[in-house]
Design a protein around this motif. Structure first.
Motif, PDB file in Angstrom:
ATOM      1  N   ILE A  20       0.980  -1.110  -0.049  1.00  0.00           N
ATOM      2  CA  ILE A  20      -0.111  -0.068  -0.083  1.00  0.00           C
ATOM      3  C   ILE A  20       0.750   1.275  -0.024  1.00  0.00           C
ATOM      4  O   ILE A  20       0.397   2.325   0.210  1.00  0.00           O
ATOM      5  N   LEU A  21       2.341   1.293  -0.354  1.00  0.00           N
ATOM      6  CA  LEU A  21       3.142   2.117  -0.357  1.00  0.00           C
ATOM      7  C   LEU A  21       2.570   3.548  -1.221  1.00  0.00           C
ATOM      8  O   LEU A  21       2.672   3.024  -2.487  1.00  0.00           O
ATOM      9  N   PRO A  22       2.190   4.610  -0.809  1.00  0.00           N
ATOM     10  CA  PRO A  22       1.822   5.550  -1.569  1.00  0.00           C
ATOM     11  C   PRO A  22       2.999   6.340  -2.491  1.00  0.00           C
ATOM     12  O   PRO A  22       4.020   6.355  -1.678  1.00  0.00           O
ATOM     13  N   PHE A  23       2.652   7.059  -3.451  1.00  0.00           N
ATOM     14  CA  PHE A  23       3.747   7.495  -4.233  1.00  0.00           C
ATOM     15  C   PHE A  23       4.524   8.641  -3.511  1.00  0.00           C
ATOM     16  O   PHE A  23       5.937   8.835  -3.603  1.00  0.00           O
ATOM     17  N   TRP A  24       3.905   9.605  -2.781  1.00  0.00           N
ATOM     18  CA  TRP A  24       4.390  10.502  -1.928  1.00  0.00           C
ATOM     19  C   TRP A  24       5.415  10.388  -1.032  1.00  0.00           C
ATOM     20  O   TRP A  24       6.636  10.705  -0.734  1.00  0.00           O
ATOM     21  N   LEU A  25       5.056   8.818  -0.182  1.00  0.00           N
ATOM     22  CA  LEU A  25       6.011   8.660   0.578  1.00  0.00           C
ATOM     23  C   LEU A  25       7.378   7.920   0.207  1.00  0.00           C
ATOM     24  O   LEU A  25       8.387   8.110   0.547  1.00  0.00           O
ATOM     25  N   LEU A  26       6.964   6.991  -0.974  1.00  0.00           N
ATOM     26  CA  LEU A  26       8.141   6.566  -1.679  1.00  0.00           C
ATOM     27  C   LEU A  26       9.025   7.688  -2.312  1.00  0.00           C
ATOM     28  O   LEU A  26      10.087   7.185  -1.925  1.00  0.00           O
ATOM     29  N   TYR A  27       8.403   8.720  -2.797  1.00  0.00           N
ATOM     30  CA  TYR A  27       9.014   9.733  -3.311  1.00  0.00           C
ATOM     31  C   TYR A  27      10.111  10.474  -2.305  1.00  0.00           C
ATOM     32  O   TYR A  27      11.258  10.743  -2.486  1.00  0.00           O
ATOM     33  N   LEU A  28       9.373  10.740  -0.977  1.00  0.00           N
ATOM     34  CA  LEU A  28      10.139  11.346  -0.122  1.00  0.00           C
ATOM     35  C   LEU A  28      11.515  10.276   0.427  1.00  0.00           C
ATOM     36  O   LEU A  28      12.516  10.948   0.695  1.00  0.00           O
ATOM     37  N   LYS A  29      11.058   9.068   0.552  1.00  0.00           N
ATOM     38  CA  LYS A  29      12.185   8.110   1.010  1.00  0.00           C
ATOM     39  C   LYS A  29      13.345   8.073  -0.037  1.00  0.00           C
ATOM     40  O   LYS A  29      14.451   8.339   0.286  1.00  0.00           O
ATOM     41  N   CYS A  30      13.031   8.176  -1.391  1.00  0.00           N
ATOM     42  CA  CYS A  30      14.091   8.349  -2.348  1.00  0.00           C
ATOM     43  C   CYS A  30      14.614   9.543  -2.281  1.00  0.00           C
ATOM     44  O   CYS A  30      16.150   9.516  -2.564  1.00  0.00           O
ATOM     45  N   ARG A  31      14.316  10.581  -2.069  1.00  0.00           N
ATOM     46  CA  ARG A  31      14.894  11.949  -1.839  1.00  0.00           C
ATOM     47  C   ARG A  31      15.782  11.921  -0.594  1.00  0.00           C
ATOM     48  O   ARG A  31      17.056  12.379  -0.790  1.00  0.00           O
ATOM     49  N   ILE A  32      15.520  11.211   0.494  1.00  0.00           N
ATOM     50  CA  ILE A  32      16.178  11.204   1.550  1.00  0.00           C
ATOM     51  C   ILE A  32      17.336  10.530   1.513  1.00  0.00           C
ATOM     52  O   ILE A  32      18.596  10.737   2.042  1.00  0.00           O
ATOM     53  N   CYS A  33      17.247   9.365   0.928  1.00  0.00           N
ATOM     54  CA  CYS A  33      18.229   8.288   0.670  1.00  0.00           C
ATOM     55  C   CYS A  33      19.130   8.567  -0.504  1.00  0.00           C
ATOM     56  O   CYS A  33      20.272   7.784  -0.919  1.00  0.00           O
ATOM     57  N   LYS A  34      18.807   9.589  -1.355  1.00  0.00           N
ATOM     58  CA  LYS A  34      19.522  10.161  -2.344  1.00  0.00           C
ATOM     59  C   LYS A  34      19.568   9.012  -3.491  1.00  0.00           C
ATOM     60  O   LYS A  34      20.606   8.676  -4.280  1.00  0.00           O
ATOM     61  N   ILE A  35      18.251   8.204  -4.015  1.00  0.00           N
ATOM     62  CA  ILE A  35      18.325   7.297  -4.926  1.00  0.00           C
ATOM     63  C   ILE A  35      18.136   8.191  -6.215  1.00  0.00           C
ATOM     64  O   ILE A  35      17.301   8.945  -6.305  1.00  0.00           O
ATOM     65  N   ASP A  36      19.264   7.789  -7.174  1.00  0.00           N
ATOM     66  CA  ASP A  36      19.018   8.334  -8.480  1.00  0.00           C
ATOM     67  C   ASP A  36      18.022   7.574  -9.357  1.00  0.00           C
ATOM     68  O   ASP A  36      17.244   8.249 -10.294  1.00  0.00           O
ATOM     69  N   TYR A  37      18.351   6.492  -9.358  1.00  0.00           N
ATOM     70  CA  TYR A  37      17.460   5.455 -10.271  1.00  0.00           C
ATOM     71  C   TYR A  37      16.638   4.484  -9.332  1.00  0.00           C
ATOM     72  O   TYR A  37      17.339   3.723  -8.498  1.00  0.00           O
TER      73      TYR A  37
END
Length: 244
Positions: A20-37
């Motif tokens: 049930i992972l929502p996009f806003w939370l996934l995007y936030l975690k990607c930005r925090i963890c500095k995921i490029d791809y």
């Protein structure tokens, strides 16, 4: 000095039946963890990957999305990366692989050894039969509950001379950013992806066992949302049988 790009593979969102992972939370975690791809690989659909790609594009492409799909064949799961069209489930492994290749995609074998998830593990005979068509294979999966599984996976990759990758298999917020690869080449096409993973640094983290329980809860929530009471009851009955 070359740039370093952080790639996280094998990620599920609310578009999979067990997340049930929502996009806003996934995007936030990607930005925090500095995921490029990030490779979004929903179960049996590319709709989630396409939707999250659009979501990221609207926010300036700070997170780049690889369109993927985790496809259930009639003998276990296969992932396709850099897909343009959905590939139906239930096909033979060979037909599934050929469908990925027709799109110019990457053939990727997830969790090729996992005693706790044997129903989804692609049978080794199909790896052997199609080894020339397989581009990469997980030598570690973020949801492996035993280190033995990772050792077996690495042995399989070496046995068939297939390039090994790290798969997060993330279904929850907690799992994002824990299992990834660092590469020197921007992996923004199938060809560049294959070149990038030839020279990589890997980061592996131990499975968060509680996330398996969260996935069961997510499945039940999704059954309730769809009004599938039979599906909800099947999960409950399965859990109760373990205590009887």
């Amino acid at each position: 000095m070359n740039n370093r790009y952080k790639i996280e593979l094998h990620v599920h969102t609310k578009y999979s039946h067990d997340s049930i992972l929502p996009f806003w939370l996934l995007y936030l975690k990607c930005r925090i963890c500095k995921i490029d791809y990030i490779a979004i690989t929903e179960h049996n659909n590319i709709a989630g990957a396409k939707a999250f790609k659009k979501y990221c594009e609207q926010r300036g492409n700070k997170v780049n999305v690889i369109i993927g799909e985790e496809i259930m064949t009639n003998s276990g799961e296969i992932i396709g990366l850099f897909l343009k069209e959905n590939i139906p489930s239930g096909l033979s492994p060979e037909n599934t692989i050929n469908n990925i290749l027709k799109q110019g995609g990457i053939v990727y074998i997830p969790h090729p050894y996992d005693k706790k998830r044997e129903k989804t593990v692609l049978l080794e005979r199909y790896i052997s039969e199609n080894k020339e068509k397989i581009h990469c294979m997980e030598i570690y999966n973020g949801r492996n509950i035993s280190n033995e599984y990772g050792r077996k996976q690495e042995q399989l990759a070496q046995k068939y001379n297939i390039n090994g990758v790290i798969g997060a298999d993330a279904h929850t917020f907690f799992e994002i950013g824990r299992n990834y690869m660092l590469v020197n080449i921007r992996p923004n096409s199938a060809i560049k992806f294959l070149k990038a993973i030839e020279n990589k640094n890997i980061k592996m983290s131990k499975c968060l066992n509680f996330c398996h329980y969260l996935t069961k809860i997510d499945k039940m929530i999704n059954f309730i949302r769809k009004g599938d009471i039979d599906g909800f009851c099947r999960i409950i009955n399965k859990k109760f049988r373990k205590f009887m």
